[in-house]
Design a protein around this motif. Structure first.
Motif, mmCIF file in Angstrom:
data_model
loop_
_atom_site.group_PDB
_atom_site.id
_atom_site.type_symbol
_atom_site.label_atom_id
_atom_site.label_comp_id
_atom_site.label_asym_id
_atom_site.label_seq_id
_atom_site.Cartn_x
_atom_site.Cartn_y
_atom_site.Cartn_z
ATOM 1 N N ASP A 161 0.862 -1.178 0.000
ATOM 2 C CA ASP A 161 0.000 0.000 0.000
ATOM 3 C C ASP A 161 0.900 1.231 0.000
ATOM 4 N N ILE A 162 0.962 1.949 -1.132
ATOM 5 C CA ILE A 162 1.864 3.095 -1.295
ATOM 6 C C ILE A 162 1.300 4.313 -0.563
ATOM 7 N N ILE A 163 2.146 4.945 0.271
ATOM 8 C CA ILE A 163 1.702 6.136 1.002
ATOM 9 C C ILE A 163 2.501 7.383 0.634
ATOM 10 N N TRP A 164 3.670 7.225 -0.049
ATOM 11 C CA TRP A 164 4.471 8.386 -0.424
ATOM 12 C C TRP A 164 5.462 8.007 -1.517
ATOM 13 N N GLU A 165 5.779 8.930 -2.396
ATOM 14 C CA GLU A 165 6.753 8.701 -3.458
ATOM 15 C C GLU A 165 7.780 9.816 -3.458
ATOM 16 N N GLU A 166 9.061 9.438 -3.598
ATOM 17 C CA GLU A 166 10.114 10.437 -3.587
ATOM 18 C C GLU A 166 11.401 9.856 -4.152
ATOM 19 N N ASN A 167 11.979 10.532 -5.140
ATOM 20 C CA ASN A 167 13.298 10.210 -5.687
ATOM 21 C C ASN A 167 13.443 8.750 -6.105
ATOM 22 N N GLY A 168 12.436 8.215 -6.810
ATOM 23 C CA GLY A 168 12.542 6.862 -7.327
ATOM 24 C C GLY A 168 12.210 5.770 -6.332
ATOM 25 N N TYR A 169 11.701 6.143 -5.175
ATOM 26 C CA TYR A 169 11.328 5.151 -4.165
ATOM 27 C C TYR A 169 9.904 5.418 -3.686
ATOM 28 N N TYR A 170 9.266 4.349 -3.264
ATOM 29 C CA TYR A 170 7.971 4.455 -2.601
ATOM 30 C C TYR A 170 8.160 4.176 -1.125
ATOM 31 N N LEU A 171 7.334 4.827 -0.322
ATOM 32 C CA LEU A 171 7.197 4.438 1.076
ATOM 33 C C LEU A 171 5.849 3.741 1.170
ATOM 34 N N VAL A 172 5.850 2.494 1.665
ATOM 35 C CA VAL A 172 4.616 1.727 1.750
ATOM 36 C C VAL A 172 4.280 1.469 3.212
ATOM 37 N N SER A 173 3.014 1.263 3.465
ATOM 38 C CA SER A 173 2.547 1.075 4.838
ATOM 39 C C SER A 173 3.180 -0.151 5.473
ATOM 40 N N ASP A 174 3.557 -0.012 6.743
ATOM 41 C CA ASP A 174 4.112 -1.156 7.480
ATOM 42 C C ASP A 174 3.048 -1.863 8.322
ATOM 43 N N SER A 175 1.787 -1.441 8.170
ATOM 44 C CA SER A 175 0.699 -2.075 8.925
ATOM 45 C C SER A 175 -0.479 -2.419 8.003
ATOM 46 N N TYR A 176 -0.212 -2.581 6.734
ATOM 47 C CA TYR A 176 -1.252 -2.803 5.738
ATOM 48 C C TYR A 176 -1.826 -4.216 5.847
ATOM 49 N N GLU A 177 -3.135 -4.314 5.706
ATOM 50 C CA GLU A 177 -3.821 -5.613 5.638
ATOM 51 C C GLU A 177 -4.612 -5.655 4.334
ATOM 52 N N SER A 178 -4.290 -6.615 3.494
ATOM 53 C CA SER A 178 -4.916 -6.702 2.173
ATOM 54 C C SER A 178 -6.401 -7.044 2.296
ATOM 55 N N PRO A 179 -7.286 -6.286 1.618
ATOM 56 C CA PRO A 179 -8.724 -6.631 1.633
ATOM 57 C C PRO A 179 -9.009 -7.950 0.935
ATOM 58 N N SER A 180 -8.076 -8.378 0.077
ATOM 59 C CA SER A 180 -8.231 -9.659 -0.637
ATOM 60 C C SER A 180 -7.477 -10.789 0.050
ATOM 61 N N GLU A 181 -6.932 -10.478 1.232
ATOM 62 C CA GLU A 181 -6.183 -11.448 2.028
ATOM 63 C C GLU A 181 -4.949 -11.954 1.294
ATOM 64 N N ASN A 182 -4.392 -11.126 0.395
ATOM 65 C CA ASN A 182 -3.122 -11.481 -0.247
ATOM 66 C C ASN A 182 -1.991 -11.344 0.766
ATOM 67 N N PRO A 183 -0.929 -12.134 0.618
ATOM 68 C CA PRO A 183 0.241 -11.927 1.478
ATOM 69 C C PRO A 183 0.788 -10.520 1.264
ATOM 70 N N VAL A 184 1.172 -9.840 2.339
ATOM 71 C CA VAL A 184 1.659 -8.462 2.234
ATOM 72 C C VAL A 184 3.156 -8.417 2.546
ATOM 73 N N LEU A 185 3.775 -7.329 2.098
ATOM 74 C CA LEU A 185 5.206 -7.145 2.304
ATOM 75 C C LEU A 185 5.513 -7.007 3.788
ATOM 76 N N ALA A 186 6.643 -7.589 4.199
ATOM 77 C CA ALA A 186 7.024 -7.555 5.609
ATOM 78 C C ALA A 186 8.473 -7.110 5.747
ATOM 79 N N LEU A 187 8.833 -6.696 6.953
ATOM 80 C CA LEU A 187 10.192 -6.285 7.263
ATOM 81 C C LEU A 187 11.173 -7.416 6.938
ATOM 82 N N ASN A 188 12.302 -7.060 6.315
ATOM 83 C CA ASN A 188 13.385 -7.981 5.945
ATOM 84 C C ASN A 188 13.084 -8.849 4.724
#
Length: 408
Positions: free
Chosen positions: A364-391
């Motif tokens: 879940d993208i929350i910010w874009e800057e200089n070729g990178y996205y910042l994505v939510s670290d607490s996102y829960e997919s409404p479709s129950e897809n696996p979400v990105l995690a730390l590491n």
């Protein structure tokens, strides 16, 4: 009668083995030259939504004057607090042409060293970061031709370097060096004879050796009652500099920053809230917390913002018109390369390396800057897809990926 030569099966077998050997060698050469898959480790990060304004400083100050003319020897550095009755400058009628410059240079060195002694709670790494920031900013200003601002920052860079040396040496201050410079300065002043006049202050405040002719106009009262009309009038007026002015005394540590901008750029700033603000062309490079005390808009699509502060660092340059960077919002999450995001069925994904295979992870993208996205670290997919995690390890630079693809 001719005899037909029978084919040699031994030669055929040898030829086939040679072909297989060549294929084997070529395959392993190709494997050795194959580019390894590049991976990007997911780490926490923060990002700032920063808006840059150009505005004006409003403050209460008294112009200090002297009827005598000649060489001025200032007893205090810019931004130093002085008590009521203090003599802030002596004026000498005669002296060598370069004496004024020598005295000013010594006073500048003293000021740099005095600013370098505030090291309580500071680490070498923190100071080195400040040095790197100042060096980069000075290079930018020089490249853009803004030599005046670069020169102002140069003194702060010297102070930071002296502070780093102090921390590295384990010493607590530069008392001996400051005393030696003061002695040189006093000796120069003594060579001029008795002062023709001295300038003292009748109240306590913060001393500055410069004047700009707007001291009686850009006041606290003017900021507190500012309107679009009065702002336009103030910023279009001509300065009125007293011919006998030798400096100013800021009599109140409160000050305002007022800027006129577009309503779109002012979006997200709310009166009553406080914001972290930086002044990129100032000798003071740290953040100052400021309150937005007033936000006005008009029918033409403009906004008038009034920020207030009671923080007045001694090294803060009080130049009237300055740029200010205000942090509208700070975001926290995971930093990922923008080029590796795929949109599938309306959702955003990246491919990660998972036990030898490529696997989809929703973000879940929350910010874009200089070729990178910042994505939510607490996102829960409404479709129950696996979400990105730390590491997690994001696969970088691979185009033909699909969920489950074997990655060597």
């Amino acid at each position: 009668m001719e005899q037909r030569t029978k084919p040699s099966y031994k030669k055929i077998i040898i030829a086939l083995l040679c072909i297989l050997a060549v294929v084997y060698v070529v395959y392993h050469i190709a494997q050795s030259l194959r580019r390894d898959v590049e991976l990007f480790a997911v780490r926490p990060d923060t990002a700032e939504d920063v808006q840059t304004f150009t505005g004006y400083l409003f403050r209460d100050e008294t112009v200090l004057t002297c009827n005598a003319s000649g060489i001025v020897n200032y007893r205090y550095s810019n931004g130093e607090k002085v008590s009521s009755g203090s003599i802030v400058a002596d004026v000498y009628a005669f002296g060598k042409e370069d004496t004024t410059e020598q005295i000013a240079n010594l006073q500048n060195q003293i000021s740099v060293l005095k600013r370098s002694t505030s090291i309580s709670g500071t680490t070498v790494d923190q100071v080195q970061k400040q040095i790197d920031t100042l060096s980069a900013r000075i290079s930018e200003l020089n490249a853009s031709g803004n030599l005046s601002a670069a020169s102002t920052l140069a003194n702060e860079l010297l102070a930071a370097m002296a502070k780093k040396d102090l921390l590295a040496s384990g010493r607590s201050g530069y008392e001996n060096e400051i005393a030696a410079l003061e002695a040189q300065k006093n000796a120069l002043a003594a060579s001029l004879g008795a002062p023709n006049a001295s300038v003292s202050v009748s109240s306590s405040g913060y001393f500055y050796s410069g004047t700009d002719g707007y001291e009686g106009a850009f006041t606290l009262a003017a900021a507190q009652t500012i309107t679009f009309e009065s702002f336009d009038r103030l910023t279009s007026m001509s300065p009125s500099i007293a011919s006998n002015a030798i400096g100013t005394l800021m009599t109140d540590f409160h000050w305002y920053y007022v800027c006129k901008t577009s309503a779109a750029d002012a979006e997200g700033f709310t009166a009553g809230d406080t914001y972290d603000c930086r002044f990129p062309d100032n000798s003071y490079t740290e953040t100052i917390r400021m309150e937005l005390v007033s936000k006005q808009t008009d029918e033409r699509g403009y906004a008038l913002l009034t920020f207030s502060s009671s923080s007045l660092p001694s090294s803060f340059d009080m130049t009237r018109c300055q740029r200010m960077e205000a942090v509208r919002t700070t975001y926290s999450g995971y930093r990922i390369p923008a080029d590796e995001v795929r949109v599938i069925d309306g959702a955003t994904f990246v491919y990660i390396f998972d036990e030898g295979s490529a696997r989809l992870r929703e973000v879940d993208i929350i910010w874009e800057e200089n070729g990178y996205y910042l994505v939510s670290d607490s996102y829960e997919s409404p479709s129950e897809n696996p979400v990105l995690a730390l590491n997690d390890l994001i696969i970088v630079g691979e185009k033909d990926l699909y969920d489950g693809k074997i990655i060597h």
